[in-house]
Design a protein around this motif. Sequence first.
Motif, PDB file in Angstrom:
ATOM      1  N   LYS A 329       0.826  -1.209   0.000  1.00 15.92           N
ATOM      2  CA  LYS A 329       0.000   0.000   0.000  1.00 15.92           C
ATOM      3  C   LYS A 329       0.863   1.263   0.000  1.00 15.92           C
ATOM      4  CE  LYS A 329      -4.208  -1.778   2.178  1.00 15.92           C
ATOM      5  NZ  LYS A 329      -5.141  -1.639   3.324  1.00 15.92           N
ATOM      6  N   ASP A 330       1.902   1.267   0.821  1.00 17.74           N
ATOM      7  CA  ASP A 330       2.785   2.438   0.867  1.00 17.74           C
ATOM      8  C   ASP A 330       3.501   2.649  -0.458  1.00 17.74           C
ATOM      9  OD1 ASP A 330       2.038   2.922   3.453  1.00 17.74           O
ATOM     10  OD2 ASP A 330       3.799   1.988   4.356  1.00 17.74           O
ATOM     11  N   LEU A 331       3.879   1.551  -1.104  1.00 21.95           N
ATOM     12  CA  LEU A 331       4.539   1.662  -2.402  1.00 21.95           C
ATOM     13  C   LEU A 331       3.581   2.258  -3.439  1.00 21.95           C
ATOM     14  CD1 LEU A 331       7.117   1.093  -4.001  1.00 21.95           C
ATOM     15  CD2 LEU A 331       6.230  -1.190  -4.490  1.00 21.95           C
ATOM     16  N   ILE A 332       2.326   1.830  -3.400  1.00 22.55           N
ATOM     17  CA  ILE A 332       1.326   2.375  -4.325  1.00 22.55           C
ATOM     18  C   ILE A 332       1.117   3.861  -4.055  1.00 22.55           C
ATOM     19  CG2 ILE A 332      -1.117   2.272  -4.966  1.00 22.55           C
ATOM     20  CD1 ILE A 332      -0.968  -0.762  -4.418  1.00 22.55           C
ATOM     21  N   LYS A 333       1.107   4.252  -2.778  1.00 21.40           N
ATOM     22  CA  LYS A 333       0.957   5.666  -2.435  1.00 21.40           C
ATOM     23  C   LYS A 333       2.097   6.502  -3.024  1.00 21.40           C
ATOM     24  CE  LYS A 333      -1.443   5.032   1.995  1.00 21.40           C
ATOM     25  NZ  LYS A 333      -1.319   5.203   3.472  1.00 21.40           N
ATOM     26  N   LEU A 334       3.309   5.976  -2.928  1.00 22.08           N
ATOM     27  CA  LEU A 334       4.456   6.704  -3.471  1.00 22.08           C
ATOM     28  C   LEU A 334       4.387   6.791  -4.981  1.00 22.08           C
ATOM     29  CD1 LEU A 334       7.410   5.441  -1.239  1.00 22.08           C
ATOM     30  CD2 LEU A 334       6.289   7.662  -1.196  1.00 22.08           C
TER      31      LEU A 334
END
Length: 369
Positions: A329-334
Amino acid sequence: MNNLTGSLVTLLTTAVIPTEDYGSGSGTEDYDFITDTPCDKSSVRTFRKYYEPPLYWLIVILGSVGNLLVIWIYTNFKNRLRTMTDVYLLNLALADLLFLCTLPFWAADAMKGWTFGTAMCKGMSALYKINFFSSMFLLTCISVDRYVVIVQTTKAQNSKDLRLAWSKVICGFVWLLAIVLSIPEFLFSRDKKDFQGNHFCTMVYWNNEHNRTKILVLALQICMGFCIPLLVMIYCYSIIIRTLMKARNFEKHKALRVILVVVAVFILSQLPYNSMLVVEATQAANTTITDCDQAQDYDIVTQIMKSIAYMHSCLNPFLYAFIGVRFRKDLIKLFYKFGCMSRSKSSKTYGHSRSSVMSDADSTMALSL
């Protein structure tokens, strides 16, 4: 650590005559295992020239991308370092990146020999070994933390802050221990030239009875870099598996598969090369390989097994980080933040993300899917 330091001091005071380690290093030495009889190893050099450079550069590229993404996530999400596993994963990514920095030098060594001198030989050998040991120890710490979080859930929840503080102390100890264990690389690595004028970076041990120096160095690497981490991982994950089997959750099977993959990859990547190190230690104690053809075959197989072990550094981000829900999820946010992904695709991906029995708001356990 005191015993290790004492052993190294003993080695310093018991032998002063250097002897070349012609059974290890770059695998291009033109001598066999027990005598100074010339043994043409041009076939070994040719094999390394065409096999190692492309494979090492592939490992560097894949490993750099994966580990840099892990560090990118931690540096962009300031509240990310909230568990022991978070701290271990960040340090693991740093260790793997520093390890990958040494591979271009070994690729150049395979192509045209060692052209960087003794100082760089010592530096690259020590840097390689520091990050090798630190990676193995950090993987061990991750398995122990998983054990505490999953098997001793109540205790883990009640001591989150204390455990987070201790994780930083443990990481400092891990790096210090890795540096201590790399002392032999500082002492024995050097640029050597064979009778044909070929330079290579190899370990040059002191000539004492029964090659005790070499045996001790190899024993340290095998025990500290493989056997102890493997035993700890097997113990921790076996207890975790038993705990998961009792859980009433349909996604526990995914978590079990993750555990099996983690252990299997570790064994398949590290066991073959460490087996060759056992053979090398046996050779130092009681030489059995005396034929030039056998020595060449041994060198080639060792290079293959070593390259397989190196692949673990580019697999770690995917085995321990990106299979976790929060990391994805954090990677997608970035990606969305920097324009690498559209809002619709980001929302679609979020909609299909599901937490498993292992994921919770306070943990970045890699068992979450």
